[in-house]
Design an enzyme around this catalytic site. Sequence first.
Site, PDB file in Angstrom:
ATOM      1  N   ARG A 220       0.818  -1.215   0.000  1.00  0.00           N
ATOM      2  CA  ARG A 220       0.000   0.000   0.000  1.00  0.00           C
ATOM      3  C   ARG A 220       0.850   1.264   0.000  1.00  0.00           C
ATOM      4  NH1 ARG A 220      -5.534  -0.013   1.406  1.00  0.00           N
ATOM      5  NH2 ARG A 220      -6.372  -1.888   0.473  1.00  0.00           N
TER       6      ARG A 220
ATOM      7  N   ARG B 264      -3.897   6.644   0.535  1.00  0.00           N
ATOM      8  CA  ARG B 264      -4.465   7.881   1.076  1.00  0.00           C
ATOM      9  C   ARG B 264      -3.548   8.650   2.018  1.00  0.00           C
ATOM     10  NH1 ARG B 264     -10.239   5.240   2.268  1.00  0.00           N
ATOM     11  NH2 ARG B 264      -8.833   3.465   2.337  1.00  0.00           N
TER      12      ARG B 264
ATOM     13  N   ARG C 194      -8.022  11.629  -5.982  1.00  0.00           N
ATOM     14  CA  ARG C 194      -9.240  10.882  -5.670  1.00  0.00           C
ATOM     15  C   ARG C 194     -10.491  11.599  -6.135  1.00  0.00           C
ATOM     16  NH1 ARG C 194     -10.507   9.247  -0.209  1.00  0.00           N
ATOM     17  NH2 ARG C 194     -11.237   7.213  -0.918  1.00  0.00           N
TER      18      ARG C 194
ATOM     19  N   ASP D  20      -6.426  -3.585  -7.670  1.00  0.00           N
ATOM     20  CA  ASP D  20      -6.961  -4.198  -6.449  1.00  0.00           C
ATOM     21  C   ASP D  20      -7.202  -5.683  -6.685  1.00  0.00           C
ATOM     22  OD1 ASP D  20      -8.090  -3.135  -3.677  1.00  0.00           O
ATOM     23  OD2 ASP D  20      -9.311  -4.830  -4.309  1.00  0.00           O
TER      24      ASP D  20
ATOM     25  N   TYR E 157     -14.030 -12.515   0.023  1.00  0.00           N
ATOM     26  CA  TYR E 157     -14.810 -11.305  -0.307  1.00  0.00           C
ATOM     27  C   TYR E 157     -16.001 -11.635  -1.199  1.00  0.00           C
ATOM     28  CZ  TYR E 157     -11.151  -8.505   1.839  1.00  0.00           C
ATOM     29  OH  TYR E 157     -10.281  -7.954   2.744  1.00  0.00           O
TER      30      TYR E 157
HETATM   31  O1  CP3 Z   1       0.207   0.370  -3.186  1.00  0.00           O
HETATM   32  C1  CP3 Z   1      -0.364  -0.738  -3.319  1.00  0.00           C
HETATM   33  O2  CP3 Z   1      -0.260  -1.643  -2.456  1.00  0.00           O
HETATM   34  C2  CP3 Z   1      -1.061  -1.010  -4.641  1.00  0.00           C
HETATM   35  C3  CP3 Z   1      -2.415  -1.287  -4.759  1.00  0.00           C
HETATM   36  C4  CP3 Z   1      -3.284  -2.196  -3.901  1.00  0.00           C
HETATM   37  C5  CP3 Z   1      -4.571  -1.816  -3.453  1.00  0.00           C
HETATM   38  N1  CP3 Z   1      -5.166  -2.903  -2.871  1.00  0.00           N
HETATM   39  C6  CP3 Z   1      -5.155  -0.479  -3.632  1.00  0.00           C
HETATM   40  C7  CP3 Z   1      -6.303  -0.075  -2.812  1.00  0.00           C
HETATM   41  C8  CP3 Z   1      -3.087  -3.540  -3.513  1.00  0.00           C
HETATM   42  C9  CP3 Z   1      -1.861  -4.393  -3.688  1.00  0.00           C
HETATM   43  C10 CP3 Z   1      -4.301  -3.964  -2.877  1.00  0.00           C
HETATM   44  C11 CP3 Z   1      -4.510  -5.340  -2.374  1.00  0.00           C
HETATM   45  C12 CP3 Z   1      -5.717  -5.655  -1.608  1.00  0.00           C
HETATM   46  N2  CP3 Z   1      -6.989  -5.178  -1.786  1.00  0.00           N
HETATM   47  C13 CP3 Z   1      -5.751  -6.629  -0.576  1.00  0.00           C
HETATM   48  C14 CP3 Z   1      -4.589  -7.502  -0.137  1.00  0.00           C
HETATM   49  C15 CP3 Z   1      -3.654  -6.825   0.788  1.00  0.00           C
HETATM   50  C16 CP3 Z   1      -4.237  -6.471   2.132  1.00  0.00           C
HETATM   51  O3  CP3 Z   1      -4.399  -5.280   2.378  1.00  0.00           O
HETATM   52  O4  CP3 Z   1      -4.478  -7.399   2.931  1.00  0.00           O
HETATM   53  C17 CP3 Z   1      -7.075  -6.673  -0.098  1.00  0.00           C
HETATM   54  C18 CP3 Z   1      -7.595  -7.565   1.019  1.00  0.00           C
HETATM   55  C19 CP3 Z   1      -7.852  -5.763  -0.876  1.00  0.00           C
HETATM   56  C20 CP3 Z   1      -9.320  -5.503  -0.810  1.00  0.00           C
HETATM   57  C21 CP3 Z   1      -9.619  -4.103  -0.484  1.00  0.00           C
HETATM   58  N3  CP3 Z   1      -9.402  -3.040  -1.345  1.00  0.00           N
HETATM   59  C22 CP3 Z   1     -10.147  -3.588   0.722  1.00  0.00           C
HETATM   60  C23 CP3 Z   1     -10.494  -4.430   1.931  1.00  0.00           C
HETATM   61  C24 CP3 Z   1     -10.265  -2.194   0.562  1.00  0.00           C
HETATM   62  C25 CP3 Z   1     -10.872  -1.230   1.525  1.00  0.00           C
HETATM   63  C26 CP3 Z   1      -9.945  -0.815   2.615  1.00  0.00           C
HETATM   64  C27 CP3 Z   1      -9.530   0.600   2.441  1.00  0.00           C
HETATM   65  O5  CP3 Z   1      -8.365   0.907   2.757  1.00  0.00           O
HETATM   66  O6  CP3 Z   1     -10.366   1.414   2.049  1.00  0.00           O
HETATM   67  C28 CP3 Z   1      -9.754  -1.860  -0.721  1.00  0.00           C
HETATM   68  C29 CP3 Z   1      -9.649  -0.522  -1.321  1.00  0.00           C
HETATM   69  C30 CP3 Z   1      -8.306  -0.069  -1.796  1.00  0.00           C
HETATM   70  N4  CP3 Z   1      -7.419  -0.817  -2.506  1.00  0.00           N
HETATM   71  C31 CP3 Z   1      -7.752   1.231  -1.625  1.00  0.00           C
HETATM   72  C32 CP3 Z   1      -6.506   1.229  -2.262  1.00  0.00           C
HETATM   73  C33 CP3 Z   1      -5.530   2.370  -2.395  1.00  0.00           C
HETATM   74  C34 CP3 Z   1      -8.442   2.385  -0.919  1.00  0.00           C
HETATM   75  C35 CP3 Z   1      -9.520   2.973  -1.793  1.00  0.00           C
HETATM   76  C36 CP3 Z   1      -9.379   4.447  -2.082  1.00  0.00           C
HETATM   77  O7  CP3 Z   1      -8.295   5.007  -2.095  1.00  0.00           O
HETATM   78  O8  CP3 Z   1     -10.436   5.024  -2.346  1.00  0.00           O
END
Ligand code: CP3
Length: 354
Positions: A36, A40, A49, A85, A161
């Site tokens: 990540r 944000r 965003r 994602d 999920y």
């Molecule tokens: O920098 C990076 O790591 C690159 C991109 C990336 C994202 N998600 C972007 C993202 C990666 C590698 C992921 C993987 C991901 N997504 C996982 C596995 C890793 C982990 O965290 O355990 C999982 C379980 C997800 C599913 C997911 N996506 C969730 C549960 C959420 C909501 C949580 C949150 O922080 O809001 C997301 C959304 C998400 N994926 C965001 C980002 C940057 C936030 C959304 C936003 O910015 O509006």
Amino acid sequence: MVRDPSFPVARNVAAKPLLRVLHGEAVWPPPIWLMRQAGRYLPEFRAMRAQADFLTRCMTPDIATELTLQPIRRYGMDGAILFSDILILPWALGQKLEFIEGRGPVLDPIRTRADLDRLDRSRVEEVTAPVRETLRRLTTELPSHTTLLGFAGSPFTVACYMVEGGGSRDFAATRTMALTETALFERLIDLLTEQTATMLVGQIDAGAEAVVLFDSWAGLLPPSQFRRWVIKPTRRIVDHIHAARPHAKIIGFPRLAGVMTAEYASRTGCDALACDTGADLAVVAASTASTLPLQGNLDPVILLAGGETLVSEARAIRDSMRGRPHIFNLGHGVMQETPPEHVAALVKAVRTLT
Ligand code: CP3
């Protein structure tokens, strides 16, 4: 002989510290990237965003390329992880998906054979084309020392999920389905295994030099279920990628796997093992092959807290892995409240030899 379309990319190993570690070299100081790292906590990320919702950001190559590059420009990370994602795959299969502010992902849950049969594998390649376009652009935009990382969720975590319809503390509906409707759950896991393997080969051909398999919820499973739903599908994905693209490297992240970690490492055949925050790297190092690269595992809260503890804890992890192929990273993703200066301080602490 079958031509490997991504071969030219693989020749850059010598210039890329992270890729060198994935080839088994103990690079010192270790390369660093963060889970990540695009997110944000970065003001330039928050500024983007407003332009588009999350799915649109993932599926628009201009935006996804820019978001991937932001932490590279700011910190010069050794690895650039594709902005996307793990839930893009269920969405590409036709499952309804929304990211709701403050709540995370919401999907139409898959609970029956009819729900599962509605998923359409024939559309995945076309729907995910923008992701591969983003990777192709990144290959020309990244500094020559930076390794480009693709990724996917593991079948079990993505199934969590898909069945639950969103996040959960215990994914009880998913784990109940695995126990009481095993044939249905296996069908879902098989579909995800096949599609994930194909999708990752596509990412590799588009320029990803290594791929990460995120199994964020692997640690929920007891050993017998862990073997069936985590190790077995992961092994199939790893075998498929190794056979199809022998130069590509796979980093496995079985989060919270605890005592199952060593078995995961030896039985899946992944090329590197990412360790979560709770893992004792010395214990993992002693229980896995000495040639296996390890990644991790600073607590994201230590990064959030900053200060002298951040510097000393980061260096303790770095120094403890000296002589072993090691990639510095967190044990889970960067937290949203993290001050961006703390990330700069971490990179400096890891790279400065005192
Ligand atoms: O920098 C990076 O790591 C690159 C991109 C990336 C994202 N998600 C972007 C993202 C990666 C590698 C992921 C993987 C991901 N997504 C996982 C596995 C890793 C982990 O965290 O355990 C999982 C379980 C997800 C599913 C997911 N996506 C969730 C549960 C959420 C909501 C949580 C949150 O922080 O809001 C997301 C959304 C998400 N994926 C965001 C980002 C940057 C936030 C959304 C936003 O910015 O509006």
